[in-house]
Design a protein around this motif. Structure first.
Motif, PDB file in Angstrom:
ATOM      1  N   TYR A   1       0.833  -1.210  -0.033  1.00 29.43           N
ATOM      2  CA  TYR A   1      -0.076   0.041  -0.027  1.00 29.43           C
ATOM      3  C   TYR A   1       0.927   1.099  -0.028  1.00 29.43           C
ATOM      4  O   TYR A   1       1.971   1.263   0.674  1.00 29.43           O
ATOM      5  CB  TYR A   1      -0.899  -0.076   1.078  1.00 29.43           C
ATOM      6  CG  TYR A   1      -1.990  -1.086   1.193  1.00 29.43           C
ATOM      7  CD1 TYR A   1      -3.005  -0.918   0.456  1.00 29.43           C
ATOM      8  CD2 TYR A   1      -1.732  -2.337   2.012  1.00 29.43           C
ATOM      9  CE1 TYR A   1      -4.114  -1.972   0.485  1.00 29.43           C
ATOM     10  CE2 TYR A   1      -2.724  -3.464   2.224  1.00 29.43           C
ATOM     11  CZ  TYR A   1      -3.756  -3.212   1.219  1.00 29.43           C
ATOM     12  OH  TYR A   1      -4.775  -4.403   1.011  1.00 29.43           O
ATOM     13  N   CYS A   2       0.508   2.145  -0.680  1.00 33.99           N
ATOM     14  CA  CYS A   2       1.127   3.558  -0.740  1.00 33.99           C
ATOM     15  C   CYS A   2       1.279   4.058   0.827  1.00 33.99           C
ATOM     16  O   CYS A   2       0.361   4.059   1.403  1.00 33.99           O
ATOM     17  CB  CYS A   2       0.503   4.577  -1.831  1.00 33.99           C
ATOM     18  SG  CYS A   2       1.488   6.123  -1.636  1.00 33.99           S
ATOM     19  N   LEU A   3       2.573   4.165   1.314  1.00 38.39           N
ATOM     20  CA  LEU A   3       2.787   4.939   2.589  1.00 38.39           C
ATOM     21  C   LEU A   3       1.972   6.230   2.654  1.00 38.39           C
ATOM     22  O   LEU A   3       2.015   6.666   3.767  1.00 38.39           O
ATOM     23  CB  LEU A   3       4.180   4.863   2.982  1.00 38.39           C
ATOM     24  CG  LEU A   3       4.877   3.339   3.257  1.00 38.39           C
ATOM     25  CD1 LEU A   3       6.227   3.369   3.082  1.00 38.39           C
ATOM     26  CD2 LEU A   3       4.198   2.826   4.273  1.00 38.39           C
ATOM     27  N   SER A   4       1.729   6.754   1.699  1.00 36.99           N
ATOM     28  CA  SER A   4       1.094   8.340   1.841  1.00 36.99           C
ATOM     29  C   SER A   4      -0.300   8.007   1.425  1.00 36.99           C
ATOM     30  O   SER A   4      -1.026   8.572   2.400  1.00 36.99           O
ATOM     31  CB  SER A   4       1.720   9.183   0.763  1.00 36.99           C
ATOM     32  OG  SER A   4       1.215  10.410   0.702  1.00 36.99           O
ATOM     33  N   CYS A   5      -0.832   7.609   0.505  1.00 37.92           N
ATOM     34  CA  CYS A   5      -2.193   7.463   0.206  1.00 37.92           C
ATOM     35  C   CYS A   5      -3.018   6.269   0.402  1.00 37.92           C
ATOM     36  O   CYS A   5      -4.309   6.259   0.215  1.00 37.92           O
ATOM     37  CB  CYS A   5      -2.642   8.203  -1.082  1.00 37.92           C
ATOM     38  SG  CYS A   5      -2.326   7.113  -2.477  1.00 37.92           S
ATOM     39  N   ASN A   6      -2.256   5.361   0.844  1.00 37.15           N
ATOM     40  CA  ASN A   6      -2.974   3.963   0.930  1.00 37.15           C
ATOM     41  C   ASN A   6      -3.273   3.344  -0.097  1.00 37.15           C
ATOM     42  O   ASN A   6      -3.983   2.184   0.048  1.00 37.15           O
ATOM     43  CB  ASN A   6      -4.102   4.162   2.100  1.00 37.15           C
ATOM     44  CG  ASN A   6      -3.740   3.563   3.407  1.00 37.15           C
ATOM     45  OD1 ASN A   6      -2.694   2.856   3.746  1.00 37.15           O
ATOM     46  ND2 ASN A   6      -4.465   3.987   4.620  1.00 37.15           N
TER      47      ASN A   6
ATOM     48  N   LEU B   1       5.049   3.584  -2.897  1.00 34.70           N
ATOM     49  CA  LEU B   1       4.897   5.093  -3.074  1.00 34.70           C
ATOM     50  C   LEU B   1       4.332   5.136  -4.495  1.00 34.70           C
ATOM     51  O   LEU B   1       5.278   4.798  -5.470  1.00 34.70           O
ATOM     52  CB  LEU B   1       6.309   5.658  -2.885  1.00 34.70           C
ATOM     53  CG  LEU B   1       6.537   7.094  -3.295  1.00 34.70           C
ATOM     54  CD1 LEU B   1       5.592   7.842  -2.129  1.00 34.70           C
ATOM     55  CD2 LEU B   1       7.815   7.817  -3.053  1.00 34.70           C
ATOM     56  N   CYS B   2       3.039   5.383  -4.681  1.00 35.36           N
ATOM     57  CA  CYS B   2       2.506   5.692  -5.950  1.00 35.36           C
ATOM     58  C   CYS B   2       2.761   6.646  -6.531  1.00 35.36           C
ATOM     59  O   CYS B   2       3.720   7.514  -6.212  1.00 35.36           O
ATOM     60  CB  CYS B   2       0.783   5.419  -5.621  1.00 35.36           C
ATOM     61  SG  CYS B   2       0.284   6.927  -5.353  1.00 35.36           S
ATOM     62  N   SER B   3       2.547   6.489  -7.959  1.00 39.30           N
ATOM     63  CA  SER B   3       3.263   7.607  -9.013  1.00 39.30           C
ATOM     64  C   SER B   3       2.678   8.647  -8.612  1.00 39.30           C
ATOM     65  O   SER B   3       3.393   9.849  -8.638  1.00 39.30           O
ATOM     66  CB  SER B   3       2.664   7.192 -10.236  1.00 39.30           C
ATOM     67  OG  SER B   3       1.280   6.749 -10.491  1.00 39.30           O
ATOM     68  N   THR B   4       1.335   9.206  -8.339  1.00 40.00           N
ATOM     69  CA  THR B   4       1.066  10.390  -7.886  1.00 40.00           C
ATOM     70  C   THR B   4       1.725  11.002  -6.567  1.00 40.00           C
ATOM     71  O   THR B   4       2.405  11.998  -6.677  1.00 40.00           O
ATOM     72  CB  THR B   4      -0.464  10.223  -7.219  1.00 40.00           C
ATOM     73  OG1 THR B   4      -1.233   9.538  -8.207  1.00 40.00           O
ATOM     74  CG2 THR B   4      -0.868  11.744  -7.459  1.00 40.00           C
ATOM     75  N   CYS B   5       2.104  10.184  -5.644  1.00 38.31           N
ATOM     76  CA  CYS B   5       2.763  10.604  -4.399  1.00 38.31           C
ATOM     77  C   CYS B   5       4.160  10.897  -4.604  1.00 38.31           C
ATOM     78  O   CYS B   5       4.872  11.590  -3.877  1.00 38.31           O
ATOM     79  CB  CYS B   5       2.294   9.652  -3.418  1.00 38.31           C
ATOM     80  SG  CYS B   5       0.926   9.557  -2.774  1.00 38.31           S
ATOM     81  N   LYS B   6       4.651  10.283  -5.593  1.00 39.39           N
ATOM     82  CA  LYS B   6       6.166  10.124  -5.900  1.00 39.39           C
ATOM     83  C   LYS B   6       6.494  11.536  -6.453  1.00 39.39           C
ATOM     84  O   LYS B   6       7.450  12.045  -6.309  1.00 39.39           O
ATOM     85  CB  LYS B   6       6.373   9.406  -7.187  1.00 39.39           C
ATOM     86  CG  LYS B   6       7.469   8.375  -6.846  1.00 39.39           C
ATOM     87  CD  LYS B   6       7.628   7.359  -8.221  1.00 39.39           C
ATOM     88  CE  LYS B   6       7.664   5.840  -7.508  1.00 39.39           C
ATOM     89  NZ  LYS B   6       7.456   4.803  -8.432  1.00 39.39           N
TER      90      LYS B   6
END
Ligand SMILES: [Zn+2]
Length: 205
Positions: free
Chosen positions: A12-17, A23-28
């Motif tokens: 799961y993305c550590l930022s947005c779950n 770390l998903c491409s948006t949160c990157k």
């Protein structure tokens, strides 16, 4: 093998779950809270510049670094190295990439040296040379509880030069706290012929 691992421990993305990546491409593309302070090194400063990707206080960055360090997630270490690489390109830093080494004992215990992993990936991204020209010869005591003076004494003689030292160095560490460790590395690198040293770290802790 990896598929089974992913099934048991879905990422799961550590930022947005969001499911799929740490770390998903948006949160990157998010910017971390910048660290704008100066390092108060009581001793003479031996490096020329210091760049921090962000502040360890930044909730996401702190979480990412801790996840890399304690659960060694290679792809996440690479993500962070790539973010640092991008920042270095923007700043137009060049040089041979050198990482702050861990002692053999600690590396064996942990299985890897995070700073070296970051350094290697970053060098690959930027088509720069990575060189293992520092060796840790002494295991220092934990720095956290020591005074600034004691920290300086503690790191003295901890490192040794191995092989040829480049003139221009990008010195990588994961987190810098007081700066005594990177400063000691810079000191012996300069003594061995380095002219310009830029310290690049993920965070100021
Ligand atoms: Zn995300």
């Amino acid at each position: 093998m990896f598929k089974i691992f992913d099934y048991i421990f879905p990422k799961y993305c550590l930022s947005c779950n969001d499911e799929g990546q740490y770390l998903c491409s948006t949160c990157k593309t998010k910017n971390f809270k910048a660290w704008n302070g100066t390092l108060e090194i009581a001793a003479e400063k031996h490096f020329d510049e210091l760049y921090c990707l962000g502040d360890y206080e930044d909730e996401l960055l702190g979480k990412l670094i801790k996840t890399c360090k304690y659960r060694f997630v290679k792809e996440l270490t690479d993500d962070l190295a790539k973010l640092l690489a991008k920042a270095i390109v923007d700043k137009k830093y060049i040089g041979v990439v050198v990482a702050v080494p861990l002692s053999k004992r600690r590396e064996r215990w942990r299985g890897f040296n995070q700073s070296a992993e970051i350094g290697r990936c970053l060098a690959g991204e930027l088509k720069l040379e990575y060189r293992d020209c520092l060796k840790r010869i002494k295991h220092k005591k934990a720095q956290a509880k020591l005074s600034e003076r004691a920290r300086q004494k503690n790191v003295l003689g901890c490192f040794e030069i191995r092989g040829e030292v480049p003139e221009t160095v990008i010195l990588i560490d994961d987190v810098v706290t007081t700066g005594t460790t990177v400063n000691e590395c810079a000191r012996i690198l300069k003594q061995a012929g380095a002219k310009q040293i830029t310290v690049c770290v993920l965070a100021k802790g």
